[in-house]
Design an enzyme around this catalytic site. Structure first.
Site, short mmCIF file in Angstrom:
data_model
loop_
_atom_site.label_atom_id
_atom_site.label_comp_id
_atom_site.label_asym_id
_atom_site.label_seq_id
_atom_site.Cartn_x
_atom_site.Cartn_y
_atom_site.Cartn_z
N GLU A 100 0.89 -1.18 0.07
CA GLU A 100 0.02 -0.08 -0.09
C GLU A 100 0.90 1.32 -0.04
OE1 GLU A 100 -4.14 -1.49 1.77
OE2 GLU A 100 -2.74 -1.09 3.53
N CYS B 171 6.62 -5.57 15.22
CA CYS B 171 6.51 -4.61 16.31
C CYS B 171 5.05 -4.78 16.71
CB CYS B 171 6.60 -2.92 15.82
SG CYS B 171 8.42 -2.70 15.32
N CYS C 188 6.70 -7.34 6.62
CA CYS C 188 8.01 -6.80 7.51
C CYS C 188 8.23 -8.13 8.32
CB CYS C 188 7.30 -5.84 8.22
SG CYS C 188 8.88 -4.79 9.02
N CYS D 29 1.91 -2.74 15.39
CA CYS D 29 1.76 -2.32 14.05
C CYS D 29 1.12 -3.63 13.28
CB CYS D 29 3.32 -2.22 13.59
SG CYS D 29 3.42 -1.87 11.66
N CYS E 129 -1.07 5.59 10.04
CA CYS E 129 0.28 4.78 10.29
C CYS E 129 0.09 3.56 11.17
CB CYS E 129 0.78 5.60 11.51
SG CYS E 129 1.71 7.33 11.03
N CYS F 112 3.46 8.30 1.29
CA CYS F 112 4.01 7.33 2.30
C CYS F 112 4.26 6.20 1.50
CB CYS F 112 3.12 7.28 3.19
SG CYS F 112 3.63 5.96 4.56
#
Ligand code: SAH
Length: 375
Positions: A101, A125, A121, A128, A350, A114
Protein backbone atom coordinates in the site's frame (compact mmCIF):
# COMPACT_ATOMS: atom_id res chain seq x y z
CA UNK A 1 -10.81 -14.50 -17.45
CA UNK A 2 -8.19 -15.76 -15.05
CA UNK A 3 -5.57 -13.17 -14.38
CA UNK A 4 -2.06 -14.50 -14.21
CA UNK A 5 0.74 -12.68 -12.50
CA UNK A 6 4.31 -13.63 -13.06
CA UNK A 7 6.08 -14.25 -9.78
CA UNK A 8 9.35 -14.83 -11.59
CA UNK A 9 11.94 -12.12 -11.19
CA UNK A 10 12.41 -10.39 -14.50
CA UNK A 11 15.54 -11.19 -16.45
CA UNK A 12 15.53 -7.63 -17.71
CA UNK A 13 17.10 -4.64 -15.99
CA UNK A 14 14.72 -2.57 -13.93
CA UNK A 15 15.53 0.85 -15.44
CA UNK A 16 13.18 2.87 -13.22
CA UNK A 17 15.50 1.97 -10.35
CA UNK A 18 18.71 3.05 -12.09
CA UNK A 19 20.47 6.14 -10.72
CA UNK A 20 22.13 8.52 -13.15
CA UNK A 21 25.58 7.00 -12.56
CA UNK A 22 24.24 3.45 -12.96
CA UNK A 23 22.59 4.47 -16.22
CA UNK A 24 25.82 6.08 -17.43
CA UNK A 25 27.71 2.87 -16.67
CA UNK A 26 25.10 0.85 -18.54
CA UNK A 27 25.28 3.11 -21.59
CA UNK A 28 29.06 2.83 -21.60
CA UNK A 29 28.89 -0.97 -21.60
CA UNK A 30 26.47 -0.76 -24.50
CA UNK A 31 28.99 1.33 -26.42
CA UNK A 32 26.73 4.37 -26.12
CA UNK A 33 27.48 7.90 -24.95
CA UNK A 34 27.01 8.24 -21.17
CA UNK A 35 25.68 11.79 -21.64
CA UNK A 36 22.46 10.24 -22.87
CA UNK A 37 21.71 9.23 -19.27
CA UNK A 38 20.13 12.59 -18.26
CA UNK A 39 17.90 12.50 -21.33
CA UNK A 40 16.71 9.00 -20.47
CA UNK A 41 16.13 9.92 -16.82
CA UNK A 42 13.94 12.85 -17.89
CA UNK A 43 11.85 10.57 -20.08
CA UNK A 44 11.42 8.12 -17.24
CA UNK A 45 10.83 10.46 -14.30
CA UNK A 46 9.65 13.80 -15.71
CA UNK A 47 7.62 12.80 -18.72
CA UNK A 48 6.77 9.43 -17.16
CA UNK A 49 6.85 7.48 -20.42
CA UNK A 50 5.92 3.82 -20.41
CA UNK A 51 7.56 2.80 -23.66
CA UNK A 52 11.04 3.26 -25.14
CA UNK A 53 9.54 4.34 -28.47
CA UNK A 54 8.37 7.56 -26.78
CA UNK A 55 11.98 8.67 -26.16
CA UNK A 56 12.12 10.65 -29.36
CA UNK A 57 15.46 12.37 -28.84
CA UNK A 58 17.24 9.02 -28.41
CA UNK A 59 18.29 7.28 -31.61
CA UNK A 60 16.30 4.26 -32.65
CA UNK A 61 19.40 2.05 -32.49
CA UNK A 62 20.04 3.05 -28.86
CA UNK A 63 16.42 2.55 -27.90
CA UNK A 64 16.49 -0.96 -29.34
CA UNK A 65 19.59 -1.82 -27.33
CA UNK A 66 17.99 -0.46 -24.17
CA UNK A 67 14.80 -2.37 -24.76
CA UNK A 68 16.63 -5.64 -25.33
CA UNK A 69 18.32 -5.37 -21.96
CA UNK A 70 16.00 -3.33 -19.84
CA UNK A 71 12.37 -2.54 -19.09
CA UNK A 72 10.18 0.21 -17.65
CA UNK A 73 8.32 -1.75 -15.00
CA UNK A 74 5.91 -0.18 -12.53
CA UNK A 75 3.87 -2.02 -9.92
CA UNK A 76 0.35 -2.72 -11.15
CA UNK A 77 -2.42 -0.64 -9.55
CA UNK A 78 -4.97 -3.02 -8.06
CA UNK A 79 -7.24 -0.44 -6.40
CA UNK A 80 -7.44 3.17 -5.22
CA UNK A 81 -9.43 4.39 -2.23
CA UNK A 82 -10.18 8.02 -1.37
CA UNK A 83 -10.82 9.13 2.22
CA UNK A 84 -13.31 11.80 3.24
CA UNK A 85 -10.29 13.95 4.20
CA UNK A 86 -8.71 13.67 0.72
CA UNK A 87 -6.11 11.07 1.69
CA UNK A 88 -5.72 8.40 -0.98
CA UNK A 89 -4.51 4.86 -0.73
CA UNK A 90 -3.31 2.68 -3.58
CA UNK A 91 -2.95 -1.06 -3.48
CA UNK A 92 -0.12 -1.93 -5.85
CA UNK A 93 1.00 -5.37 -6.92
CA UNK A 94 4.71 -6.03 -7.00
CA UNK A 95 6.52 -8.52 -9.17
CA UNK A 96 6.32 -10.98 -6.28
CA UNK A 97 2.56 -11.28 -6.88
CA UNK A 98 1.81 -9.79 -3.43
CA UNK A 99 0.61 -6.22 -3.00
CA UNK A 100 1.73 -3.22 -0.98
CA UNK A 101 0.00 0.00 0.00
CA UNK A 102 1.02 3.58 -0.79
CA UNK A 103 -0.68 6.59 0.78
CA UNK A 104 -0.90 10.21 -0.43
CA UNK A 105 -1.71 12.85 2.19
CA UNK A 106 -2.54 16.34 0.86
CA UNK A 107 -2.06 19.19 3.36
CA UNK A 108 -2.37 22.66 1.84
CA UNK A 109 0.53 23.20 -0.53
CA UNK A 110 2.22 20.05 0.71
CA UNK A 111 1.63 16.56 -0.65
CA UNK A 112 3.24 13.78 1.36
CA UNK A 113 3.60 10.33 -0.11
CA UNK A 114 4.05 7.41 2.26
CA UNK A 115 5.92 4.74 0.33
CA UNK A 116 6.40 1.02 1.07
CA UNK A 117 9.83 -0.58 0.90
CA UNK A 118 9.02 -4.26 1.49
CA UNK A 119 6.12 -6.65 1.02
CA UNK A 120 5.27 -7.22 4.68
CA UNK A 121 7.86 -6.85 7.42
CA UNK A 122 9.99 -9.24 9.46
CA UNK A 123 10.17 -7.07 12.56
CA UNK A 124 6.82 -7.78 14.23
CA UNK A 125 6.46 -4.65 16.36
CA UNK A 126 3.58 -5.43 18.71
CA UNK A 127 1.42 -2.40 17.75
CA UNK A 128 1.82 -2.50 13.94
CA UNK A 129 -0.64 -4.15 11.56
CA UNK A 130 1.98 -4.68 8.85
CA UNK A 131 4.00 -6.89 11.19
CA UNK A 132 1.05 -9.26 11.59
CA UNK A 133 1.11 -9.91 7.84
CA UNK A 134 4.48 -11.61 7.99
CA UNK A 135 6.95 -11.09 5.20
CA UNK A 136 7.14 -11.92 1.53
CA UNK A 137 9.94 -10.03 -0.21
CA UNK A 138 11.87 -6.84 -0.81
CA UNK A 139 10.57 -4.35 -3.34
CA UNK A 140 13.01 -3.54 -6.13
CA UNK A 141 14.38 0.00 -6.47
CA UNK A 142 12.15 0.44 -9.53
CA UNK A 143 9.09 -0.67 -7.57
CA UNK A 144 9.85 1.84 -4.81
CA UNK A 145 10.39 4.66 -7.33
CA UNK A 146 7.41 3.34 -9.30
CA UNK A 147 5.09 4.23 -6.41
CA UNK A 148 6.11 7.91 -6.72
CA UNK A 149 5.76 7.76 -10.49
CA UNK A 150 2.27 6.27 -10.41
CA UNK A 151 0.98 8.80 -7.89
CA UNK A 152 2.59 11.70 -9.73
CA UNK A 153 0.95 10.67 -12.95
CA UNK A 154 -2.39 9.94 -11.39
CA UNK A 155 -2.55 13.32 -9.57
CA UNK A 156 -1.06 15.51 -12.31
CA UNK A 157 -4.48 16.42 -13.66
CA UNK A 158 -5.74 17.28 -10.21
CA UNK A 159 -2.90 19.62 -9.29
CA UNK A 160 -2.21 21.28 -12.67
CA UNK A 161 -1.00 24.48 -11.00
CA UNK A 162 1.82 22.62 -9.26
CA UNK A 163 4.93 21.29 -10.89
CA UNK A 164 4.37 18.13 -8.90
CA UNK A 165 1.74 16.74 -6.56
CA UNK A 166 4.28 14.90 -4.39
CA UNK A 167 6.39 17.41 -2.46
CA UNK A 168 7.52 15.09 0.36
CA UNK A 169 8.24 11.37 0.55
CA UNK A 170 8.36 9.34 3.75
CA UNK A 171 9.48 5.70 3.75
CA UNK A 172 6.90 4.92 6.40
CA UNK A 173 4.71 2.51 4.51
CA UNK A 174 5.02 -1.26 4.72
CA UNK A 175 8.40 -2.74 5.56
CA UNK A 176 11.67 -1.84 7.22
CA UNK A 177 13.65 0.28 4.73
CA UNK A 178 17.01 -0.45 6.33
CA UNK A 179 16.57 -4.17 5.74
CA UNK A 180 16.32 -3.42 2.01
CA UNK A 181 19.09 -0.87 1.61
CA UNK A 182 20.32 -2.28 -1.66
CA UNK A 183 17.10 -1.02 -3.25
CA UNK A 184 16.21 1.84 -0.92
CA UNK A 185 19.50 3.74 -1.42
CA UNK A 186 19.21 4.07 -5.22
CA UNK A 187 15.46 4.72 -4.98
CA UNK A 188 16.01 7.60 -2.56
CA UNK A 189 18.79 8.99 -4.74
CA UNK A 190 16.41 9.06 -7.73
CA UNK A 191 13.70 10.78 -5.66
CA UNK A 192 16.19 13.51 -4.66
CA UNK A 193 17.86 13.91 -8.07
CA UNK A 194 16.68 16.84 -10.21
CA UNK A 195 16.65 14.43 -13.13
CA UNK A 196 14.41 12.19 -11.03
CA UNK A 197 11.69 13.70 -8.83
CA UNK A 198 13.71 16.68 -7.57
CA UNK A 199 12.54 16.42 -3.96
CA UNK A 200 14.82 18.17 -1.46
CA UNK A 201 16.92 15.97 0.83
CA UNK A 202 15.11 17.49 3.79
CA UNK A 203 11.80 16.27 2.39
CA UNK A 204 12.71 12.65 1.78
CA UNK A 205 12.61 10.79 5.09
CA UNK A 206 13.79 7.25 5.74
CA UNK A 207 12.14 5.80 8.83
CA UNK A 208 13.62 2.89 10.77
CA UNK A 209 12.72 0.77 13.76
CA UNK A 210 16.43 1.01 14.65
CA UNK A 211 18.62 -1.15 12.42
CA UNK A 212 21.95 0.23 13.70
CA UNK A 213 24.27 -1.20 10.98
CA UNK A 214 21.83 0.14 8.38
CA UNK A 215 22.18 3.66 9.81
CA UNK A 216 25.98 3.23 9.72
CA UNK A 217 25.64 2.49 6.05
CA UNK A 218 23.37 5.47 5.47
CA UNK A 219 26.14 7.69 6.92
CA UNK A 220 28.27 6.73 3.92
CA UNK A 221 25.64 6.78 1.22
CA UNK A 222 22.92 9.41 1.63
CA UNK A 223 21.96 12.74 3.13
CA UNK A 224 18.22 12.15 3.22
CA UNK A 225 16.36 12.88 6.47
CA UNK A 226 16.18 10.15 9.08
CA UNK A 227 13.36 9.20 11.44
CA UNK A 228 13.56 6.58 14.19
CA UNK A 229 10.63 4.74 15.70
CA UNK A 230 11.51 5.04 19.37
CA UNK A 231 8.14 4.57 21.14
CA UNK A 232 9.62 4.02 24.62
CA UNK A 233 12.05 5.83 26.93
CA UNK A 234 13.77 2.70 28.30
CA UNK A 235 14.98 -0.65 27.00
CA UNK A 236 12.64 -2.78 29.06
CA UNK A 237 9.52 -1.17 27.64
CA UNK A 238 10.99 -0.85 24.14
CA UNK A 239 11.88 -4.56 24.10
CA UNK A 240 8.20 -5.35 24.51
CA UNK A 241 7.07 -3.01 21.70
CA UNK A 242 9.92 -3.20 19.20
CA UNK A 243 11.57 -6.64 19.51
CA UNK A 244 14.53 -5.40 17.43
CA UNK A 245 15.55 -3.41 20.51
CA UNK A 246 16.96 -6.60 22.07
CA UNK A 247 19.54 -6.63 19.31
CA UNK A 248 20.17 -2.88 19.08
CA UNK A 249 19.32 -1.21 22.39
CA UNK A 250 18.44 2.47 22.75
CA UNK A 251 21.95 3.72 23.68
CA UNK A 252 23.46 2.19 20.54
CA UNK A 253 20.65 3.51 18.39
CA UNK A 254 20.94 7.07 19.68
CA UNK A 255 24.74 6.98 19.30
CA UNK A 256 24.61 6.05 15.63
CA UNK A 257 21.88 8.64 15.02
CA UNK A 258 24.10 11.35 16.51
CA UNK A 259 26.76 10.29 14.06
CA UNK A 260 24.29 10.52 11.19
CA UNK A 261 23.11 13.98 12.30
CA UNK A 262 26.73 15.18 12.66
CA UNK A 263 27.51 13.93 9.18
CA UNK A 264 24.64 15.95 7.77
CA UNK A 265 25.84 19.04 9.61
CA UNK A 266 23.97 22.25 8.81
CA UNK A 267 21.50 22.03 11.68
CA UNK A 268 19.69 18.91 10.52
CA UNK A 269 17.83 16.90 13.14
CA UNK A 270 16.58 13.34 13.53
CA UNK A 271 12.82 12.85 13.78
CA UNK A 272 11.89 10.74 16.80
CA UNK A 273 8.58 8.96 16.27
CA UNK A 274 6.69 8.02 19.41
CA UNK A 275 3.41 6.15 19.05
CA UNK A 276 1.36 6.87 22.16
CA UNK A 277 -0.50 3.80 23.40
CA UNK A 278 -3.07 4.06 26.17
CA UNK A 279 -1.55 3.13 29.55
CA UNK A 280 1.46 1.49 27.91
CA UNK A 281 3.87 4.36 27.15
CA UNK A 282 1.73 7.49 27.46
CA UNK A 283 2.00 8.31 31.16
CA UNK A 284 3.58 11.51 32.57
CA UNK A 285 6.49 9.46 33.95
CA UNK A 286 7.23 8.18 30.45
CA UNK A 287 7.36 11.77 29.20
CA UNK A 288 9.76 12.65 32.02
CA UNK A 289 12.01 9.70 31.22
CA UNK A 290 11.97 10.66 27.54
CA UNK A 291 12.97 14.23 28.40
CA UNK A 292 16.04 12.89 30.24
CA UNK A 293 16.88 10.35 27.54
CA UNK A 294 16.86 12.84 24.69
CA UNK A 295 18.70 15.65 26.45
CA UNK A 296 21.14 17.20 23.92
CA UNK A 297 19.99 14.79 21.23
CA UNK A 298 19.45 16.74 17.97
CA UNK A 299 15.81 15.90 17.33
CA UNK A 300 12.25 16.89 16.86
CA UNK A 301 9.60 14.59 18.28
CA UNK A 302 6.52 13.37 16.41
CA UNK A 303 3.81 11.96 18.65
CA UNK A 304 1.47 9.52 16.91
CA UNK A 305 -1.69 8.54 18.81
CA UNK A 306 -2.03 4.78 18.33
CA UNK A 307 -4.21 3.81 15.37
CA UNK A 308 -6.25 0.76 16.26
CA UNK A 309 -6.65 -2.27 14.02
CA UNK A 310 -8.51 -5.53 14.66
CA UNK A 311 -6.97 -7.71 17.37
CA UNK A 312 -4.23 -5.22 18.23
CA UNK A 313 -5.04 -5.45 21.93
CA UNK A 314 -4.04 -1.79 22.42
CA UNK A 315 -6.09 1.37 22.78
CA UNK A 316 -5.67 4.91 21.57
CA UNK A 317 -4.92 7.30 24.45
CA UNK A 318 -7.38 10.02 25.43
CA UNK A 319 -6.90 13.44 23.82
CA UNK A 320 -6.06 14.74 27.27
CA UNK A 321 -3.29 12.19 27.84
CA UNK A 322 -1.79 13.15 24.46
CA UNK A 323 -1.92 16.85 25.35
CA UNK A 324 -0.33 16.35 28.77
CA UNK A 325 2.48 14.29 27.21
CA UNK A 326 3.10 16.87 24.50
CA UNK A 327 2.99 19.82 26.93
CA UNK A 328 5.62 18.21 29.13
CA UNK A 329 7.99 17.79 26.19
CA UNK A 330 7.41 21.34 24.99
CA UNK A 331 7.91 22.76 28.49
CA UNK A 332 11.27 20.93 28.58
CA UNK A 333 12.30 22.73 25.39
CA UNK A 334 11.60 20.06 22.76
CA UNK A 335 9.87 20.52 19.45
CA UNK A 336 6.99 18.05 19.79
CA UNK A 337 4.18 17.76 17.26
CA UNK A 338 1.17 15.49 17.37
CA UNK A 339 0.76 13.85 14.00
CA UNK A 340 -2.86 14.21 12.97
CA UNK A 341 -4.49 11.00 11.95
CA UNK A 342 -5.41 11.00 8.29
CA UNK A 343 -7.29 8.55 6.12
CA UNK A 344 -8.60 6.46 9.02
CA UNK A 345 -11.85 5.60 7.21
CA UNK A 346 -9.84 3.82 4.50
CA UNK A 347 -7.33 2.22 6.91
CA UNK A 348 -4.55 4.45 5.60
CA UNK A 349 -3.17 5.76 8.90
CA UNK A 350 0.27 4.90 10.38
CA UNK A 351 0.60 1.24 11.15
CA UNK A 352 -2.64 0.27 9.42
CA UNK A 353 -1.16 -0.70 6.06
CA UNK A 354 -1.50 -4.36 5.30
CA UNK A 355 -1.55 -4.90 1.53
CA UNK A 356 -1.95 -8.49 0.41
CA UNK A 357 1.05 -10.44 1.54
CA UNK A 358 1.65 -14.06 0.59
CA UNK A 359 3.46 -14.66 3.86
CA UNK A 360 6.61 -16.76 3.81
CA UNK A 361 7.11 -16.69 7.57
CA UNK A 362 3.86 -18.35 8.78
CA UNK A 363 3.30 -15.40 11.05
CA UNK A 364 -0.04 -14.51 9.44
CA UNK A 365 -1.25 -17.99 10.19
CA UNK A 366 -0.01 -17.80 13.78
CA UNK A 367 -1.80 -14.50 14.43
CA UNK A 368 -4.96 -15.81 12.81
CA UNK A 369 -4.89 -18.80 15.14
CA UNK A 370 -4.34 -16.58 18.17
CA UNK A 371 -7.19 -14.25 17.22
CA UNK A 372 -9.65 -17.04 16.51
CA UNK A 373 -8.60 -18.94 19.61
CA UNK A 374 -7.73 -22.05 17.60
CA UNK A 375 -4.64 -23.69 19.05
N1 SAH B 1 9.74 0.04 9.73
C1 SAH B 1 9.88 1.47 9.69
C2 SAH B 1 8.89 2.09 8.75
C3 SAH B 1 7.44 2.04 9.23
S1 SAH B 1 7.04 3.65 9.60
C4 SAH B 1 9.81 2.02 11.08
O1 SAH B 1 9.54 1.27 12.01
O2 SAH B 1 10.10 3.20 11.28
C5 SAH B 1 5.52 3.60 10.33
C6 SAH B 1 5.49 4.43 11.61
O3 SAH B 1 4.20 4.25 12.22
C7 SAH B 1 6.50 3.92 12.61
O4 SAH B 1 6.94 4.91 13.47
C8 SAH B 1 5.66 2.91 13.34
O5 SAH B 1 6.23 2.54 14.52
C9 SAH B 1 4.35 3.67 13.49
N2 SAH B 1 3.21 2.79 13.73
C10 SAH B 1 3.11 1.48 13.45
N3 SAH B 1 1.92 0.99 13.82
C11 SAH B 1 1.23 2.02 14.34
C12 SAH B 1 -0.09 2.16 14.85
N4 SAH B 1 -0.93 1.12 14.92
N5 SAH B 1 -0.48 3.37 15.27
C13 SAH B 1 0.35 4.43 15.19
N6 SAH B 1 1.60 4.36 14.70
C14 SAH B 1 2.03 3.18 14.28
Amino acid sequence: MIETVSTEPSAKLDLLGFTQSQLEALLTTLGEKPYRAPQIMKWLHHRLVTDFSEMTDISKATRIKLEELGEIHEPEVVSVQVSVDGTRKWLMRSRSGSSVETVFIPEGSRGTLCVSSQVGCVLDCSFCATGKQGFNSNLTAGEIVGQVRIVQRSLAAEFPDRRRAVTNVVLMGMGEPLLNLENVIPAVEIMMDDLGYGISKRKVTISTAGVVPGIERLCETTDASLAISLHAPNDELRNSLVPLNRKYPIAELLAVCRKYANNLGEKRTITVEYTLIDHVNDQPEHAEELIELLRDFPCKINLIPFNPFPQSGYKRPSANAVRVFQDKLIAAGYSAMVRTTRGQDIQAACGQLVGEVADKTRRQERYRRISTGVA
